[in-house]
Motif scaffolding. Sequence first.
Motif, PDB file in Angstrom:
ATOM      1  N   ARG A  81     -30.956 -27.558  -8.492  1.00  0.00           N
ATOM      2  CA  ARG A  81     -30.790 -29.015  -8.408  1.00  0.00           C
ATOM      3  C   ARG A  81     -30.191 -29.411  -7.062  1.00  0.00           C
ATOM      4  O   ARG A  81     -30.629 -30.381  -6.441  1.00  0.00           O
ATOM      5  CB  ARG A  81     -29.923 -29.530  -9.550  1.00  0.00           C
ATOM      6  N   GLY A  98     -33.732 -42.540  -9.050  1.00  0.00           N
ATOM      7  CA  GLY A  98     -34.060 -42.023 -10.379  1.00  0.00           C
ATOM      8  C   GLY A  98     -34.907 -40.767 -10.364  1.00  0.00           C
ATOM      9  O   GLY A  98     -34.992 -40.077 -11.378  1.00  0.00           O
ATOM     10  N   THR A 102     -29.588 -39.396 -12.754  1.00  0.00           N
ATOM     11  CA  THR A 102     -29.643 -40.203 -13.973  1.00  0.00           C
ATOM     12  C   THR A 102     -29.026 -41.571 -13.715  1.00  0.00           C
ATOM     13  O   THR A 102     -28.320 -41.772 -12.718  1.00  0.00           O
ATOM     14  CB  THR A 102     -28.884 -39.516 -15.125  1.00  0.00           C
ATOM     15  N   GLY A 103     -29.249 -42.481 -14.629  1.00  0.00           N
ATOM     16  CA  GLY A 103     -28.679 -43.821 -14.504  1.00  0.00           C
ATOM     17  C   GLY A 103     -27.165 -43.809 -14.487  1.00  0.00           C
ATOM     18  O   GLY A 103     -26.533 -44.533 -13.704  1.00  0.00           O
ATOM     19  N   GLU A 105     -25.278 -41.354 -13.478  1.00  0.00           N
ATOM     20  CA  GLU A 105     -24.827 -40.773 -12.211  1.00  0.00           C
ATOM     21  C   GLU A 105     -24.828 -41.817 -11.099  1.00  0.00           C
ATOM     22  O   GLU A 105     -23.864 -41.908 -10.332  1.00  0.00           O
ATOM     23  CB  GLU A 105     -25.708 -39.579 -11.826  1.00  0.00           C
ATOM     24  N   THR A 161     -20.365 -34.394 -11.651  1.00  0.00           N
ATOM     25  CA  THR A 161     -20.563 -33.935 -13.036  1.00  0.00           C
ATOM     26  C   THR A 161     -19.286 -34.116 -13.846  1.00  0.00           C
ATOM     27  O   THR A 161     -19.327 -34.581 -14.989  1.00  0.00           O
ATOM     28  CB  THR A 161     -21.010 -32.463 -13.044  1.00  0.00           C
ATOM     29  N   THR A 168     -18.537 -40.473 -19.789  1.00  0.00           N
ATOM     30  CA  THR A 168     -19.288 -40.381 -21.036  1.00  0.00           C
ATOM     31  C   THR A 168     -18.342 -40.248 -22.222  1.00  0.00           C
ATOM     32  O   THR A 168     -18.522 -40.904 -23.253  1.00  0.00           O
ATOM     33  CB  THR A 168     -20.263 -39.180 -20.995  1.00  0.00           C
TER      34      THR A 168
END
Length: 176
Positions: A81, A98, A102-103, A105, A161, A168
């Motif tokens: 990645r 995108g 991700t959204g 991120e 991350t 989250t």
Amino acid sequence: MYAREPDQPENRPRIDWKIATDLPVTDTASAVEKLRWYAMRWRVEEFHKIMKSGCKVEAARLRTAERLVKLIAVLCIVGWRVFWLRMMNRVVPDAEPGVALTGIETAVLDRVVPDRGSNQPRIRDLASYVRKIARLGGWLARAGDPPPGDRVLWRGMTRLTDIVLGATLTLDDVGN
């Protein structure tokens, strides 16, 4: 096998390769195929560097080969990645973020890493988010600095991350 660029470029010497291979080269098409494989070798070396310096695969002190194989499998995904993000930034910097992020991120990056130059319009392309990730990883983004490399992207992705995980978990707690 011997390959030579047909025309002399203006700004550099022509490519002149002599490659030893044990693979069969029976015609021009198979020779071109082997040359393309060799040209990709540098990218493989870059990926291995990410695995060694970013993922620190060699520093893993696991007791069994089975555990080491599982760790390397996961780190290959993470390392790929980082490598892919850097390559996409070089090849298509104006792509939509995108394609690589991700959204959540991109939302976290927008909140945590402020845009440079408050009077400039906000750019939302992949290159701007790669720069934000690099800044999370310690890249200073000075005018004369080279583009961000693997190490700062690795550190930035690691921090991103962690922050995304925290965001989250916080959103999950709010929802309950």
